[in-house]
Design an enzyme around this catalytic site. Structure first.
Site, mmCIF file in Angstrom:
data_model
loop_
_atom_site.group_PDB
_atom_site.id
_atom_site.type_symbol
_atom_site.label_atom_id
_atom_site.label_comp_id
_atom_site.label_asym_id
_atom_site.label_seq_id
_atom_site.Cartn_x
_atom_site.Cartn_y
_atom_site.Cartn_z
ATOM 1 N N LYS A 234 -45.504 36.260 -59.709
ATOM 2 C CA LYS A 234 -45.908 37.646 -59.658
ATOM 3 C C LYS A 234 -45.029 38.806 -59.571
ATOM 4 O O LYS A 234 -45.545 39.232 -59.899
ATOM 5 C CB LYS A 234 -47.366 37.314 -58.807
ATOM 6 C CG LYS A 234 -47.869 36.506 -58.958
ATOM 7 C CD LYS A 234 -49.599 37.076 -58.145
ATOM 8 C CE LYS A 234 -49.459 36.498 -57.057
ATOM 9 N NZ LYS A 234 -49.320 35.630 -56.598
ATOM 10 N N ARG B 38 -36.781 29.584 -52.157
ATOM 11 C CA ARG B 38 -37.132 31.010 -52.752
ATOM 12 C C ARG B 38 -36.558 31.965 -51.199
ATOM 13 O O ARG B 38 -36.446 32.116 -50.165
ATOM 14 C CB ARG B 38 -38.272 31.482 -52.648
ATOM 15 C CG ARG B 38 -38.563 32.918 -52.019
ATOM 16 C CD ARG B 38 -40.426 33.366 -52.680
ATOM 17 N NE ARG B 38 -40.907 33.231 -51.915
ATOM 18 C CZ ARG B 38 -42.078 33.860 -52.432
ATOM 19 N NH1 ARG B 38 -42.656 34.181 -53.373
ATOM 20 N NH2 ARG B 38 -43.156 34.098 -51.324
ATOM 21 N N ARG C 55 -51.303 28.529 -47.103
ATOM 22 C CA ARG C 55 -51.127 29.052 -48.272
ATOM 23 C C ARG C 55 -52.094 28.918 -49.318
ATOM 24 O O ARG C 55 -52.819 29.281 -50.346
ATOM 25 C CB ARG C 55 -49.907 30.243 -48.346
ATOM 26 C CG ARG C 55 -49.876 31.454 -47.544
ATOM 27 C CD ARG C 55 -48.477 32.202 -47.818
ATOM 28 N NE ARG C 55 -47.597 32.283 -48.936
ATOM 29 C CZ ARG C 55 -46.938 32.174 -48.983
ATOM 30 N NH1 ARG C 55 -45.544 31.148 -48.543
ATOM 31 N NH2 ARG C 55 -46.190 32.670 -50.131
ATOM 32 N N ARG D 122 -57.788 38.963 -54.276
ATOM 33 C CA ARG D 122 -57.576 37.437 -53.975
ATOM 34 C C ARG D 122 -58.795 36.849 -53.520
ATOM 35 O O ARG D 122 -58.995 35.806 -53.095
ATOM 36 C CB ARG D 122 -56.466 37.446 -52.397
ATOM 37 C CG ARG D 122 -55.260 36.943 -52.950
ATOM 38 C CD ARG D 122 -54.408 37.537 -51.284
ATOM 39 N NE ARG D 122 -53.730 36.371 -51.463
ATOM 40 C CZ ARG D 122 -52.151 36.486 -51.852
ATOM 41 N NH1 ARG D 122 -51.997 37.869 -52.341
ATOM 42 N NH2 ARG D 122 -51.277 36.064 -51.733
ATOM 43 N N ARG E 51 -38.428 33.855 -46.352
ATOM 44 C CA ARG E 51 -39.348 35.135 -45.841
ATOM 45 C C ARG E 51 -40.147 33.464 -44.179
ATOM 46 O O ARG E 51 -40.358 32.251 -44.657
ATOM 47 C CB ARG E 51 -40.818 34.763 -46.202
ATOM 48 C CG ARG E 51 -41.505 35.847 -47.013
ATOM 49 C CD ARG E 51 -41.595 36.143 -48.114
ATOM 50 N NE ARG E 51 -43.165 36.212 -48.523
ATOM 51 C CZ ARG E 51 -44.103 36.295 -49.076
ATOM 52 N NH1 ARG E 51 -43.882 36.360 -50.311
ATOM 53 N NH2 ARG E 51 -45.174 35.180 -48.875
HETATM 54 P P1 ADP Z 1 -47.588 34.876 -51.863
HETATM 55 O O1 ADP Z 1 -48.554 35.815 -53.007
HETATM 56 O O2 ADP Z 1 -46.330 34.319 -52.088
HETATM 57 O O3 ADP Z 1 -48.926 34.069 -50.907
HETATM 58 P P2 ADP Z 1 -48.129 38.035 -50.656
HETATM 59 O O4 ADP Z 1 -46.743 38.971 -50.432
HETATM 60 O O5 ADP Z 1 -48.194 37.938 -51.904
HETATM 61 O O6 ADP Z 1 -47.294 35.850 -50.708
HETATM 62 O O7 ADP Z 1 -48.534 37.260 -49.809
HETATM 63 C C1 ADP Z 1 -48.518 37.517 -48.180
HETATM 64 C C2 ADP Z 1 -49.435 37.208 -47.547
HETATM 65 O O8 ADP Z 1 -50.130 38.742 -47.107
HETATM 66 C C3 ADP Z 1 -50.871 36.145 -47.853
HETATM 67 O O9 ADP Z 1 -50.594 34.877 -46.995
HETATM 68 C C4 ADP Z 1 -51.360 37.488 -47.173
HETATM 69 O O10 ADP Z 1 -51.946 36.733 -45.568
HETATM 70 C C5 ADP Z 1 -51.350 38.574 -46.949
HETATM 71 N N1 ADP Z 1 -52.654 38.824 -48.347
HETATM 72 C C6 ADP Z 1 -51.823 40.230 -49.159
HETATM 73 N N2 ADP Z 1 -52.673 39.560 -50.451
HETATM 74 C C7 ADP Z 1 -53.406 39.790 -49.354
HETATM 75 C C8 ADP Z 1 -55.242 40.272 -50.284
HETATM 76 N N3 ADP Z 1 -55.061 40.945 -51.272
HETATM 77 N N4 ADP Z 1 -55.774 39.479 -49.139
HETATM 78 C C9 ADP Z 1 -56.034 39.489 -48.013
HETATM 79 N N5 ADP Z 1 -54.644 38.999 -47.877
HETATM 80 C C10 ADP Z 1 -53.751 39.343 -47.665
#
Ligand code: ADP
Length: 216
Positions: free
Chosen positions: A13, A128, A172, A88, A161
């Site tokens: 993404k 990554r 996750r 999400r 990360r």
């Molecule tokens: P990835 O898609 O690789 O897991 P992101 O950078 O999108 O990573 O998200 C990292 C973290 O940020 C998630 O594991 C969560 O804790 C938080 N997060 C991101 N977007 C949301 C969301 N829409 N709702 C709740 N938590 C979120």
């Protein structure tokens, strides 16, 4: 255009979202990036999000919805945007509908679902590396930097990360399957969903995304 990128962690993404944003001249709104920046800066948002992000759990819906409402209210988002990592949960998708109005597709033009087998995703996250300065994304086996540990684009130091360590990745992915995967059926009902096979080379995936949004 108003686009949502859906898919498990590591499905691409961020990589494709950035490029799509440049192509469409639309802002890319990545909740993970916004939260990580807030954590780094130690703001109130960052303090409330920190524990959730570190442990691989979701930040509460109302916190994320609040930040999305503020971000989408900025002038650059008036003519379109790309959402990466939001919504999400079904509650977040309902909240987004509330913000965008009840038009066709809940106010969205396309929801692009990046489909990748779980074992591929686990490998990608393990390999990554990100630039600490400009955010460019590398993969040590499929898209390595020219010089190990250094960003090709800006010379910044590359880092992993903290939530890409194996135990947190496992959580996750669990959270994704339980909370986020149901959004595929949710957006299918609105007829805005397009599935894209995102397991191949980045260039092919990007072309498939362009077709999915009707841009090639
Ligand atoms: P990835 O898609 O690789 O897991 P992101 O950078 O999108 O990573 O998200 C990292 C973290 O940020 C998630 O594991 C969560 O804790 C938080 N997060 C991101 N977007 C949301 C969301 N829409 N709702 C709740 N938590 C979120």
């Amino acid at each position: 255009m108003r686009i949502v990128l859906l898919g498990p962690p590591g499905s691409g993404k961020g990589t494709h979202g950035k490029r799509l944003g440049e192509d469409l001249k639309a802002p890319i709104v990545a909740t993970g990036d916004i939260l990580r920046q807030a954590i780094q800066e130690g703001t109130a948002l960052g303090k409330s999000a920190q524990e959730h992000v570190k442990s691989g759990r979701l930040v509460p819906d109302e916190v994320v919805l609040g930040l999305i409402e503020t971000r989408l209210g900025r002038p650059d988002a008036a003519r379109g945007f790309i959402l990466d990592g939001f919504p999400r949960t079904v509650a977040q998708a309902e909240g987004l509908k509330g913000l965008l109005g009840d038009g066709n597709g809940g106010g969205l033009d396309r929801v692009v679902n990046l489909v990748v087998p779980m074992e591929v995703v686990v490998n990608r996250l393990r390999e990554r590396w990100l630039c600490s300065q400009c955010g460019a994304i590398y993969n040590v086996s499929t898209a390595p930097p020219k010089v190990a540990g250094i960003c090709d684009r800006c010379g910044g130091a590359l880092q992993q990360r903290t939530d890409d360590e194996p135990e947190t990745v496992r959580r996750r992915l669990e959270v994704y399957l339980r909370e986020t995967a149901p959004l595929v059926a949710y957006y299918e009902r609105d007829s805005v969903l397009r599935n894209v096979d995102a397991s191949g080379p980045a260039e092919e995936v990007f072309e498939a995304i362009q077709r999915a949004i009707g841009k090639s």
